[in-house]
Design a protein around this motif. Sequence first.
Motif, PDB file in Angstrom:
ATOM      1  N   GLU A 195      -9.556  28.253 -46.064  1.00  6.39           N
ATOM      2  CA  GLU A 195     -10.887  28.682 -45.956  1.00  6.39           C
ATOM      3  C   GLU A 195     -11.753  28.628 -47.158  1.00  6.39           C
ATOM      4  O   GLU A 195     -13.149  27.999 -46.957  1.00  6.39           O
ATOM      5  CB  GLU A 195     -10.884  30.236 -45.885  1.00  6.39           C
ATOM      6  CG  GLU A 195     -10.124  31.031 -44.532  1.00  6.39           C
ATOM      7  CD  GLU A 195     -10.719  30.567 -43.236  1.00  6.39           C
ATOM      8  OE1 GLU A 195     -11.853  30.433 -43.151  1.00  6.39           O
ATOM      9  OE2 GLU A 195      -9.943  30.169 -42.300  1.00  6.39           O
TER      10      GLU A 195
ATOM     11  N   ASN B 233      -0.709  28.737 -41.955  1.00  7.25           N
ATOM     12  CA  ASN B 233      -2.267  28.827 -41.871  1.00  7.25           C
ATOM     13  C   ASN B 233      -2.842  27.536 -41.188  1.00  7.25           C
ATOM     14  O   ASN B 233      -3.947  27.075 -41.735  1.00  7.25           O
ATOM     15  CB  ASN B 233      -2.855  29.374 -43.333  1.00  7.25           C
ATOM     16  CG  ASN B 233      -4.351  29.708 -43.029  1.00  7.25           C
ATOM     17  OD1 ASN B 233      -5.007  30.127 -42.123  1.00  7.25           O
ATOM     18  ND2 ASN B 233      -4.826  30.184 -44.194  1.00  7.25           N
TER      19      ASN B 233
ATOM     20  N   PHE C 294      -4.926  25.785 -38.558  1.00  5.46           N
ATOM     21  CA  PHE C 294      -5.600  26.552 -37.281  1.00  5.46           C
ATOM     22  C   PHE C 294      -5.493  25.225 -36.388  1.00  5.46           C
ATOM     23  O   PHE C 294      -6.033  25.631 -35.283  1.00  5.46           O
ATOM     24  CB  PHE C 294      -7.226  26.526 -37.660  1.00  5.46           C
ATOM     25  CG  PHE C 294      -7.651  25.549 -38.234  1.00  5.46           C
ATOM     26  CD1 PHE C 294      -8.666  24.712 -37.217  1.00  5.46           C
ATOM     27  CD2 PHE C 294      -7.769  24.927 -39.688  1.00  5.46           C
ATOM     28  CE1 PHE C 294      -9.049  23.565 -37.892  1.00  5.46           C
ATOM     29  CE2 PHE C 294      -8.522  23.964 -40.063  1.00  5.46           C
ATOM     30  CZ  PHE C 294      -9.211  23.410 -39.274  1.00  5.46           C
TER      31      PHE C 294
ATOM     32  N   TRP D 279      -8.634  25.615 -27.946  1.00  5.55           N
ATOM     33  CA  TRP D 279      -9.940  26.344 -27.957  1.00  5.55           C
ATOM     34  C   TRP D 279     -11.057  25.455 -27.327  1.00  5.55           C
ATOM     35  O   TRP D 279     -11.774  25.788 -26.563  1.00  5.55           O
ATOM     36  CB  TRP D 279     -10.039  27.152 -28.982  1.00  5.55           C
ATOM     37  CG  TRP D 279     -11.454  28.007 -28.844  1.00  5.55           C
ATOM     38  CD1 TRP D 279     -11.485  29.299 -28.724  1.00  5.55           C
ATOM     39  CD2 TRP D 279     -12.673  27.628 -29.582  1.00  5.55           C
ATOM     40  NE1 TRP D 279     -12.683  29.798 -28.703  1.00  5.55           N
ATOM     41  CE2 TRP D 279     -13.464  28.724 -29.302  1.00  5.55           C
ATOM     42  CE3 TRP D 279     -13.158  26.479 -30.188  1.00  5.55           C
ATOM     43  CZ2 TRP D 279     -15.133  28.589 -29.692  1.00  5.55           C
ATOM     44  CZ3 TRP D 279     -14.479  26.524 -30.249  1.00  5.55           C
ATOM     45  CH2 TRP D 279     -15.357  27.479 -30.413  1.00  5.55           C
TER      46      TRP D 279
ATOM     47  N   TYR E  84     -16.437  27.900 -37.016  1.00  2.23           N
ATOM     48  CA  TYR E  84     -16.914  29.287 -37.317  1.00  2.23           C
ATOM     49  C   TYR E  84     -17.115  30.244 -35.958  1.00  2.23           C
ATOM     50  O   TYR E  84     -16.739  31.284 -35.937  1.00  2.23           O
ATOM     51  CB  TYR E  84     -18.232  29.308 -38.076  1.00  2.23           C
ATOM     52  CG  TYR E  84     -18.016  28.726 -39.469  1.00  2.23           C
ATOM     53  CD1 TYR E  84     -17.306  29.388 -40.354  1.00  2.23           C
ATOM     54  CD2 TYR E  84     -18.973  27.877 -39.838  1.00  2.23           C
ATOM     55  CE1 TYR E  84     -17.226  28.868 -41.672  1.00  2.23           C
ATOM     56  CE2 TYR E  84     -19.094  27.290 -41.098  1.00  2.23           C
ATOM     57  CZ  TYR E  84     -17.854  27.866 -41.867  1.00  2.23           C
ATOM     58  OH  TYR E  84     -17.589  27.473 -43.302  1.00  2.23           O
TER      59      TYR E  84
ATOM     60  N   TYR F  34     -14.899  29.563 -33.441  1.00  2.00           N
ATOM     61  CA  TYR F  34     -13.438  29.710 -33.285  1.00  2.00           C
ATOM     62  C   TYR F  34     -12.914  30.892 -33.952  1.00  2.00           C
ATOM     63  O   TYR F  34     -12.196  31.532 -33.568  1.00  2.00           O
ATOM     64  CB  TYR F  34     -12.620  28.359 -33.462  1.00  2.00           C
ATOM     65  CG  TYR F  34     -11.240  28.431 -33.416  1.00  2.00           C
ATOM     66  CD1 TYR F  34     -10.697  28.773 -32.239  1.00  2.00           C
ATOM     67  CD2 TYR F  34     -10.609  28.391 -34.813  1.00  2.00           C
ATOM     68  CE1 TYR F  34      -9.261  28.818 -32.329  1.00  2.00           C
ATOM     69  CE2 TYR F  34      -9.294  28.595 -34.712  1.00  2.00           C
ATOM     70  CZ  TYR F  34      -8.433  28.672 -33.473  1.00  2.00           C
ATOM     71  OH  TYR F  34      -7.264  28.667 -33.550  1.00  2.00           O
ATOM     72  N   LYS F  35     -13.177  30.588 -35.414  1.00  2.00           N
ATOM     73  CA  LYS F  35     -12.871  31.559 -36.368  1.00  2.00           C
ATOM     74  C   LYS F  35     -12.915  33.159 -36.063  1.00  2.00           C
ATOM     75  O   LYS F  35     -12.154  33.918 -36.043  1.00  2.00           O
ATOM     76  CB  LYS F  35     -13.187  31.369 -37.672  1.00  2.00           C
ATOM     77  CG  LYS F  35     -12.776  32.221 -38.879  1.00  2.00           C
ATOM     78  CD  LYS F  35     -13.103  31.599 -40.159  1.00  2.00           C
ATOM     79  CE  LYS F  35     -12.963  32.647 -41.048  1.00  2.00           C
ATOM     80  NZ  LYS F  35     -13.855  32.167 -42.396  1.00  2.00           N
ATOM     81  N   ASN F  36     -14.295  33.310 -35.521  1.00  2.00           N
ATOM     82  CA  ASN F  36     -14.912  34.707 -35.215  1.00  2.00           C
ATOM     83  C   ASN F  36     -14.313  35.268 -33.865  1.00  2.00           C
ATOM     84  O   ASN F  36     -13.853  36.375 -33.806  1.00  2.00           O
ATOM     85  CB  ASN F  36     -16.330  34.621 -35.063  1.00  2.00           C
ATOM     86  CG  ASN F  36     -17.001  34.514 -36.453  1.00  2.00           C
ATOM     87  OD1 ASN F  36     -16.496  35.267 -37.338  1.00  2.00           O
ATOM     88  ND2 ASN F  36     -18.220  34.065 -36.402  1.00  2.00           N
ATOM     89  N   GLU F  37     -14.110  34.420 -32.965  1.00  2.00           N
ATOM     90  CA  GLU F  37     -13.449  34.891 -31.699  1.00  2.00           C
ATOM     91  C   GLU F  37     -11.892  35.036 -31.690  1.00  2.00           C
ATOM     92  O   GLU F  37     -11.405  35.614 -31.030  1.00  2.00           O
ATOM     93  CB  GLU F  37     -13.633  33.452 -30.530  1.00  2.00           C
ATOM     94  CG  GLU F  37     -15.049  33.677 -30.267  1.00  2.00           C
ATOM     95  CD  GLU F  37     -15.229  32.803 -29.179  1.00  2.00           C
ATOM     96  OE1 GLU F  37     -14.501  32.014 -28.597  1.00  2.00           O
ATOM     97  OE2 GLU F  37     -16.550  32.533 -28.673  1.00  2.00           O
ATOM     98  N   SER F  38     -11.391  34.370 -32.692  1.00  2.00           N
ATOM     99  CA  SER F  38      -9.782  34.544 -33.006  1.00  2.00           C
ATOM    100  C   SER F  38      -9.428  35.583 -33.679  1.00  2.00           C
ATOM    101  O   SER F  38      -8.136  36.120 -34.012  1.00  2.00           O
ATOM    102  CB  SER F  38      -9.370  33.209 -33.819  1.00  2.00           C
ATOM    103  OG  SER F  38      -9.830  31.902 -32.870  1.00  2.00           O
ATOM    104  N   LYS F  39     -10.248  36.241 -34.114  1.00  5.73           N
ATOM    105  CA  LYS F  39      -9.895  37.510 -35.130  1.00  5.73           C
ATOM    106  C   LYS F  39      -9.499  38.803 -34.435  1.00  5.73           C
ATOM    107  O   LYS F  39      -9.635  39.052 -33.382  1.00  5.73           O
ATOM    108  CB  LYS F  39     -11.454  38.182 -35.787  1.00  5.73           C
ATOM    109  CG  LYS F  39     -11.786  37.363 -37.001  1.00  5.73           C
ATOM    110  CD  LYS F  39     -13.035  37.870 -37.496  1.00  5.73           C
ATOM    111  CE  LYS F  39     -13.457  37.000 -38.537  1.00  5.73           C
ATOM    112  NZ  LYS F  39     -14.687  37.861 -39.233  1.00  5.73           N
TER     113      LYS F  39
END
Length: 99
Positions: free
Chosen positions: A4, A46, A48, A55, A92, A94-99
């Motif tokens: 990150e 980690n 991704f 995705w 970003y 993808y990251k937000n949806e993967s939380k």
Amino acid sequence: MNIEELLLHIEKRPQMYFREKNVYFLETFLGGFFVNEYLKNKDFKNDFRSGFYYWLKNKFNLEENTTWADYIDIISQKEELNSFDVFFREYYIYKNESK
């Protein structure tokens, strides 16, 4: 430094890391980063890239391809945008949806 933090640095100053803003330069650089992290810590998880690949494939209804960078390149060509910029936009999301 974790992925990150690294991506934040790269996004802010891409020419410091690459000749040009291109997703394939980023893909190669990240590959080296992940190999290094794995060699330091065999339990490193980690990474991704695999999840990001599937995705993108599902989100854009893309056919099987070689790498996530190929998907980003296809998307950027269709949208007539820089592949590097498309990567960060999609990463970003993808990251937000993967939380």
